[in-house]
Scaffold this motif. Structure first.
Motif, PDB file in Angstrom:
ATOM      1  N   LEU A  13       0.519  -1.672  -0.033  1.00 57.20           N
ATOM      2  CA  LEU A  13       0.034  -0.340  -0.164  1.00 57.20           C
ATOM      3  C   LEU A  13       0.920   1.310   0.145  1.00 57.20           C
ATOM      4  O   LEU A  13       0.564   2.101  -0.584  1.00 57.20           O
ATOM      5  CB  LEU A  13      -0.702   0.068   1.198  1.00 57.20           C
ATOM      6  N   PHE A  14       1.790   1.318   0.630  1.00 55.20           N
ATOM      7  CA  PHE A  14       2.649   2.457   1.198  1.00 55.20           C
ATOM      8  C   PHE A  14       3.459   2.765  -0.349  1.00 55.20           C
ATOM      9  O   PHE A  14       4.340   3.970  -0.174  1.00 55.20           O
ATOM     10  CB  PHE A  14       3.352   2.233   2.202  1.00 55.20           C
ATOM     11  N   VAL A  15       3.988   1.657  -0.616  1.00 57.35           N
ATOM     12  CA  VAL A  15       4.511   1.783  -1.984  1.00 57.35           C
ATOM     13  C   VAL A  15       3.521   2.291  -3.040  1.00 57.35           C
ATOM     14  O   VAL A  15       3.986   2.850  -3.754  1.00 57.35           O
ATOM     15  CB  VAL A  15       5.782  -0.054  -2.021  1.00 57.35           C
ATOM     16  N   ALA A  16       3.061   2.353  -3.495  1.00 61.53           N
ATOM     17  CA  ALA A  16       2.046   2.678  -4.297  1.00 61.53           C
ATOM     18  C   ALA A  16       1.880   4.191  -4.088  1.00 61.53           C
ATOM     19  O   ALA A  16       2.196   4.862  -4.934  1.00 61.53           O
ATOM     20  CB  ALA A  16       0.339   1.750  -4.201  1.00 61.53           C
ATOM     21  N   THR A  17       1.629   4.522  -2.553  1.00 64.45           N
ATOM     22  CA  THR A  17       1.256   5.625  -2.478  1.00 64.45           C
ATOM     23  C   THR A  17       2.527   6.738  -2.776  1.00 64.45           C
ATOM     24  O   THR A  17       2.345   7.465  -2.935  1.00 64.45           O
ATOM     25  CB  THR A  17       0.314   5.854  -1.091  1.00 64.45           C
ATOM     26  N   ALA A  18       3.801   6.065  -2.453  1.00 68.66           N
ATOM     27  CA  ALA A  18       5.178   6.519  -3.033  1.00 68.66           C
ATOM     28  C   ALA A  18       4.947   6.947  -4.137  1.00 68.66           C
ATOM     29  O   ALA A  18       5.810   7.872  -4.584  1.00 68.66           O
ATOM     30  CB  ALA A  18       6.455   6.040  -1.862  1.00 68.66           C
ATOM     31  N   ALA A  19       5.079   5.866  -5.184  1.00 71.77           N
ATOM     32  CA  ALA A  19       5.438   5.929  -6.184  1.00 71.77           C
ATOM     33  C   ALA A  19       4.297   7.175  -7.050  1.00 71.77           C
ATOM     34  O   ALA A  19       4.429   7.959  -8.062  1.00 71.77           O
ATOM     35  CB  ALA A  19       4.768   4.614  -7.205  1.00 71.77           C
ATOM     36  N   ILE A  20       2.818   6.931  -6.314  1.00 74.78           N
ATOM     37  CA  ILE A  20       2.191   7.849  -6.599  1.00 74.78           C
ATOM     38  C   ILE A  20       2.670   9.180  -6.407  1.00 74.78           C
ATOM     39  O   ILE A  20       2.475  10.381  -7.840  1.00 74.78           O
ATOM     40  CB  ILE A  20       0.387   7.542  -6.498  1.00 74.78           C
ATOM     41  N   CYS A  21       2.306   9.760  -5.967  1.00 73.36           N
ATOM     42  CA  CYS A  21       3.097  11.061  -5.457  1.00 73.36           C
ATOM     43  C   CYS A  21       4.349  11.761  -5.331  1.00 73.36           C
ATOM     44  O   CYS A  21       4.710  12.306  -6.404  1.00 73.36           O
ATOM     45  CB  CYS A  21       3.467  11.172  -3.662  1.00 73.36           C
ATOM     46  N   LEU A  22       5.142  11.007  -5.538  1.00 70.33           N
ATOM     47  CA  LEU A  22       6.583  11.251  -5.265  1.00 70.33           C
ATOM     48  C   LEU A  22       7.255  11.198  -7.251  1.00 70.33           C
ATOM     49  O   LEU A  22       7.714  12.400  -7.459  1.00 70.33           O
ATOM     50  CB  LEU A  22       8.046  10.509  -5.283  1.00 70.33           C
ATOM     51  N   GLY A  23       6.099  10.282  -7.975  1.00 68.30           N
ATOM     52  CA  GLY A  23       6.162  10.325  -9.323  1.00 68.30           C
ATOM     53  C   GLY A  23       5.425  10.878 -10.189  1.00 68.30           C
ATOM     54  O   GLY A  23       6.353  11.956 -11.168  1.00 68.30           O
ATOM     55  N   ASP A  24       4.639  11.834  -9.519  1.00 66.80           N
ATOM     56  CA  ASP A  24       3.648  12.992  -9.607  1.00 66.80           C
ATOM     57  C   ASP A  24       5.189  14.068  -9.670  1.00 66.80           C
ATOM     58  O   ASP A  24       4.147  15.164 -10.330  1.00 66.80           O
ATOM     59  CB  ASP A  24       3.138  13.402  -9.284  1.00 66.80           C
ATOM     60  N   LEU A  25       5.124  14.309  -8.786  1.00 63.82           N
ATOM     61  CA  LEU A  25       6.351  15.807  -8.412  1.00 63.82           C
ATOM     62  C   LEU A  25       7.286  16.138  -8.868  1.00 63.82           C
ATOM     63  O   LEU A  25       7.711  17.223  -9.825  1.00 63.82           O
ATOM     64  CB  LEU A  25       6.398  14.990  -6.491  1.00 63.82           C
ATOM     65  N   VAL A  26       7.828  14.736  -9.565  1.00 65.50           N
ATOM     66  CA  VAL A  26       9.227  14.146 -10.486  1.00 65.50           C
ATOM     67  C   VAL A  26       8.550  14.800 -11.283  1.00 65.50           C
ATOM     68  O   VAL A  26       9.177  15.831 -12.214  1.00 65.50           O
ATOM     69  CB  VAL A  26       9.521  13.087 -10.307  1.00 65.50           C
ATOM     70  N   ALA A  27       7.500  14.356 -12.493  1.00 60.88           N
ATOM     71  CA  ALA A  27       7.346  15.269 -13.093  1.00 60.88           C
ATOM     72  C   ALA A  27       6.443  16.694 -13.124  1.00 60.88           C
ATOM     73  O   ALA A  27       7.232  17.134 -14.462  1.00 60.88           O
ATOM     74  CB  ALA A  27       5.746  13.701 -13.356  1.00 60.88           C
ATOM     75  N   ARG A  28       6.135  16.955 -12.287  1.00 62.43           N
ATOM     76  CA  ARG A  28       5.748  18.417 -12.429  1.00 62.43           C
ATOM     77  C   ARG A  28       7.243  18.887 -12.346  1.00 62.43           C
ATOM     78  O   ARG A  28       6.908  20.162 -12.644  1.00 62.43           O
ATOM     79  CB  ARG A  28       4.844  18.436 -10.833  1.00 62.43           C
ATOM     80  N   ARG A  29       7.262  18.919 -11.527  1.00 59.82           N
ATOM     81  CA  ARG A  29       9.172  19.867 -11.672  1.00 59.82           C
ATOM     82  C   ARG A  29       9.800  19.977 -12.374  1.00 59.82           C
ATOM     83  O   ARG A  29      10.347  20.453 -13.371  1.00 59.82           O
ATOM     84  CB  ARG A  29      10.341  18.764 -10.321  1.00 59.82           C
TER      85      ARG A  29
END
Length: 200
Positions: A13-29
């Motif tokens: 569960l927490f791997v999924a939340t980390a991937a979604i949030c950090l992945g979106d953060l990197v893409a946005r930056r």
């Protein structure tokens, strides 16, 4: 530290939340070329990404003393960083921000109160190194969790539950960012269940 099968379930569960949030953060930056500072969305993604990683660590290992208090400081800073976002925020966004800050508070409680919540637990059933690390922290394991800690834990469990319900409602009302909203539901629910498992 958390017994099977919940250690696997919570890790996924927490791997999924980390991937979604950090992945979106990197893409946005990456789309930002003018050196603009972190936006509200960036701060929220960073918040949940770091929180997810910390939760994974807590599932498998007990970390004490300096590392614990360093994490407490990080989540306090992340919570304070969200406060300026209230300025001019509409009602729904303000409630969202309150939910994120509330989860930071629950995380701080979980970190600071871990020795109390897990008092009397047979650490030998989990990671043997966790037991040694706990004894090396200079504190003697308590035989039982104090009543005030049980009550406080229930309060934070309730806070996590309310946050999860709020974001579930947002899933049915918001037209955008549904993956992120689902991620926040998972984060709140996972944190709440961790508080339960740590206090059994």
């Amino acid at each position: 530290m958390i017994a099977a099968p919940w250690n696997i379930v919570l890790t996924l569960l927490f791997v999924a939340t980390a991937a979604i949030c950090l992945g979106d953060l990197v893409a946005r930056r990456r789309r930002v070329s003018d050196g603009t500072g972190l936006t509200d969305a960036d701060l929220i993604d960073l918040n949940h990404g770091v929180m997810s990683i910390a939760m994974i660590v807590m599932v498998w290992w007990s970390v004490w003393d300096a590392v614990t208090w360093a994490q407490v400081a990080i989540f306090a800073i992340l919570a304070l960083a969200l406060i300026p976002s209230y300025r001019g925020a509409k009602a729904a966004k303000a409630v969202d921000l309150t939910g994120h800050i509330a989860l930071d508070a629950a995380m701080i409680w979980m970190l600071a109160a871990m020795p109390l919540l897990m008092a009397g637990m047979d650490m030998a059933e989990g990671d043997g190194g966790a037991h040694a690390g706990h004894q090396g922290g200079g504190g003697m394991m308590l035989d039982a969790t104090p009543a005030w800690a049980d009550v406080t834990n229930v309060v934070f469990l309730g806070i996590c539950a309310v946050a999860a319900v709020w974001w579930i409602l947002r899933l049915f009302t918001a037209r955008h960012h549904r993956i992120h909203t689902l991620c926040h539901v998972a984060m709140a629910a996972g944190m709440g269940w961790m508080l339960v498992l740590m206090n059994l």
